[in-house]
Write an enzyme that holds these catalytic residues in place. Structure first.
Site, mmCIF file in Angstrom:
data_model
loop_
_atom_site.group_PDB
_atom_site.id
_atom_site.type_symbol
_atom_site.label_atom_id
_atom_site.label_comp_id
_atom_site.label_asym_id
_atom_site.label_seq_id
_atom_site.Cartn_x
_atom_site.Cartn_y
_atom_site.Cartn_z
ATOM 1 N N ASP A 15 0.925 -0.949 -0.010
ATOM 2 C CA ASP A 15 -0.040 -0.246 0.082
ATOM 3 C C ASP A 15 0.863 1.319 -0.033
ATOM 4 O OD1 ASP A 15 -2.466 -1.756 0.351
ATOM 5 O OD2 ASP A 15 -1.939 -1.666 2.422
ATOM 6 N N LYS A 18 2.339 2.292 -5.058
ATOM 7 C CA LYS A 18 3.030 1.798 -6.215
ATOM 8 C C LYS A 18 2.401 1.952 -7.379
ATOM 9 C CE LYS A 18 3.139 -2.373 -4.629
ATOM 10 N NZ LYS A 18 2.567 -2.267 -3.131
ATOM 11 N N GLY A 42 -4.100 -4.129 -4.743
ATOM 12 C CA GLY A 42 -5.237 -2.874 -4.789
ATOM 13 C C GLY A 42 -4.513 -1.878 -5.222
ATOM 14 N N HIS A 43 -4.294 -1.496 -6.679
ATOM 15 C CA HIS A 43 -3.486 -0.571 -7.068
ATOM 16 C C HIS A 43 -4.600 0.652 -7.363
ATOM 17 C CE1 HIS A 43 -0.208 -3.482 -7.718
ATOM 18 N NE2 HIS A 43 -0.092 -3.179 -6.567
ATOM 19 N N GLN A 224 2.144 -6.164 -3.285
ATOM 20 C CA GLN A 224 2.412 -6.092 -1.627
ATOM 21 C C GLN A 224 3.820 -5.328 -1.247
ATOM 22 O OE1 GLN A 224 1.538 -9.331 -3.109
ATOM 23 N NE2 GLN A 224 -0.715 -8.417 -3.019
#
Ligand code: IMP
Length: 428
Positions: A15, A18, A42-43, A224
């Site tokens: 988180d 990225k 979750g990007h 991650q």
């Protein structure tokens, strides 16, 4: 010709932003390669005021000139991939520029069911997984029981798949006392989603190798963070893949010499979701303030993230184990308004001062953070365009991180938009 390849990984517990940084560099790139993890990531990418979320699609997807690749090291939940592509298409994003490795493993409904059942069985020792079936999928990969994308082309697949499901149902019902899954339903759903992406499946190793060797700019996007790495993270509270920059070559099937620079993305503070040691955690009003300003809630699960001060011990550990050349600092604006900012420089464990992460979680839970304190800044920095525009205390803060971690800062960001990204030096 000199290679132009940049690996972007999280250097904390995930988180770190990225997606945003990958999207920024993707503007120059020809290819963006996702090499590990699955839809547990979750990007979030904000472009021209529109917020897009991707979990398994690479973050270069908003750029129509970029070839986006899901490589062999990632694991793919096909219904999730298909629905993500449909959502992107609805918002006008071109998705034909996505290619998928024929060697990537597939996340299947029994993986998701087993993830949930395992977590419940762990009781108070639960890992806090995203329940996306990631652990059980990598488990099957190592166990040589996995289903790869290429298997779906095999005319004998159905019979083999029936055997696997029969075995998994025994595990689900006899060991975990859960509900058996229906083979035909799973098979039909799998094959119908496969049909929708079938034409996008290729040997991605060959593709990436050729691109780099012909001088094209290739970005590798991790998922991650370094401290969730299965080998070097804070085990067992980790994900089930190698999140490390060192895994970019293995997870995409290329020579490690083809990688030019490894960039670690770090927040200006720390967060963690799920269980596990977190020495700089601020379970107090400071943590709450940062959580609110930084909107620190899981983009996938909605869980409030645990928040803490910047940890230079953890970052030094990540720089070493994940193989970083430079760092990029995100969310600096979130610290505005803190009268004092702290950086952890060592831990105290059983009366001894240590400067690395101990292997046992029980020890890590007992580590007390030792800090240096620096004066904070009050100004809104979301519109600054250069390092020298920053308040002097924010400049000092970044310089201190650089000094403590002995690593160059490639840039920093002060908000979610592409325009709020400031480069301090070239990436190569
Ligand atoms: P899993 O990857 O779903 O098995 O979860 C294992 C651990 O990794 C849990 O602590 C999760 O909260 C954490 N995790 C997985 N994906 C992410 C992510 O994208 N960001 C932050 N933490 C994550």
């Amino acid at each position: 010709m000199k290679n132009k390849s940049l690996v972007i990984v999280g250097a904390q517990w995930g988180d770190e932003g990225k997606g945003k940084i990958t999207d920024y560099f993707a503007q120059k790139a020809k290819m963006v390669v996702r090499f590990s993890g699955g839809d547990n990531a979750g990007h979030i990418i904000v472009s021209e005021g529109v917020r897009h979320k991707v979990t398994i699609v690479p973050s270069g997807i908003l750029n129509p000139k970029v070839t986006n690749v899901i490589a062999n090291g990632a694991v793919i939940n096909l219904p999730r991939l298909v629905s993500e592509l449909e959502i992107l298409k609805k918002t006008g994003v071109e998705t034909k520029n996505l290619l998928i490795s024929n060697r990537a493993h597939v996340v299947l409904p029994y993986h998701i069911a087993i993830d949930e059942l395992q977590e419940n069985a762990r009781g108070k020792n639960k890992i806090g997984t995203t329940k996306r079936g990631i652990g059980p999928t990598y488990q099957d990969k190592v166990d040589r029981l996995g289903v790869r994308i290429c298997d779906l082309f095999d005319p004998n697949f159905k019979a083999r798949f029936a055997e696997i499901i029969e075995f998994k149902n025994r595990l689900i019902t006899k060991v975990y006392e859960g509900q058996a899954l229906d083979f035909e339903t799973i098979y039909q759903e799998l094959m119908s989603n496969f049909e929708k992406i079938k034409n996008q499946i290729v040997d991605t190793s060959l593709l990436i190798d050729t691109a780099i060797k012909s001088g094209e700019y290739v970005l590798f996007e991790g998922a991650q963070g370094a401290l969730l790495d299965i080998d070097h993270g804070t085990y067992p509270f980790v994900t089930s893949s190698n999140t490390s920059a060192n895994n970019a070559s293995l997870g995409s099937g290329i020579n490690h010499n083809l990688i030019t620079t490894a960039l670690g993305v770090v927040k200006a503070y720390c967060t963690r979701v799920g269980t596990g040691g977190f020495p700089t955690e601020q379970a107090n009003s400071i943590g709450e303030g940062i959580r609110k300003r930084g909107n620190e809630y899981g983009s996938n699960t909605g869980r409030p993230r645990r928040v803490g001060w910047f940890d230079a011990v953890a970052l030094n550990y990540a720089i070493r184990t994940t193989g970083l050349d430079k760092i990029f600092i995100t969310l600096l604006d979130v610290l505005s308004g803190e009268p004092v900012v702290k950086i952890c420089t060592s831990y105290s464990l059983d009366g001894k001062e240590i400067t690395t992460i101990p292997p046992l979680n029980a020890d890590y839970q007992n580590c007390q953070a030792n800090y240096i304190e620096m004066p904070g800044w009050n100004e809104d920095i979301t519109k600054v365009h250069s390092f020298k525009d920053l308040p002097i205390n924010a400049q000092n803060y970044l310089n201190k991180i650089k000094e403590l971690c002995n690593i160059d800062i490639l840039g920093f960001s002060v908000g979610p938009d592409r325009q709020q990204t400031i480069l301090l030096e070239p990436e190569f």
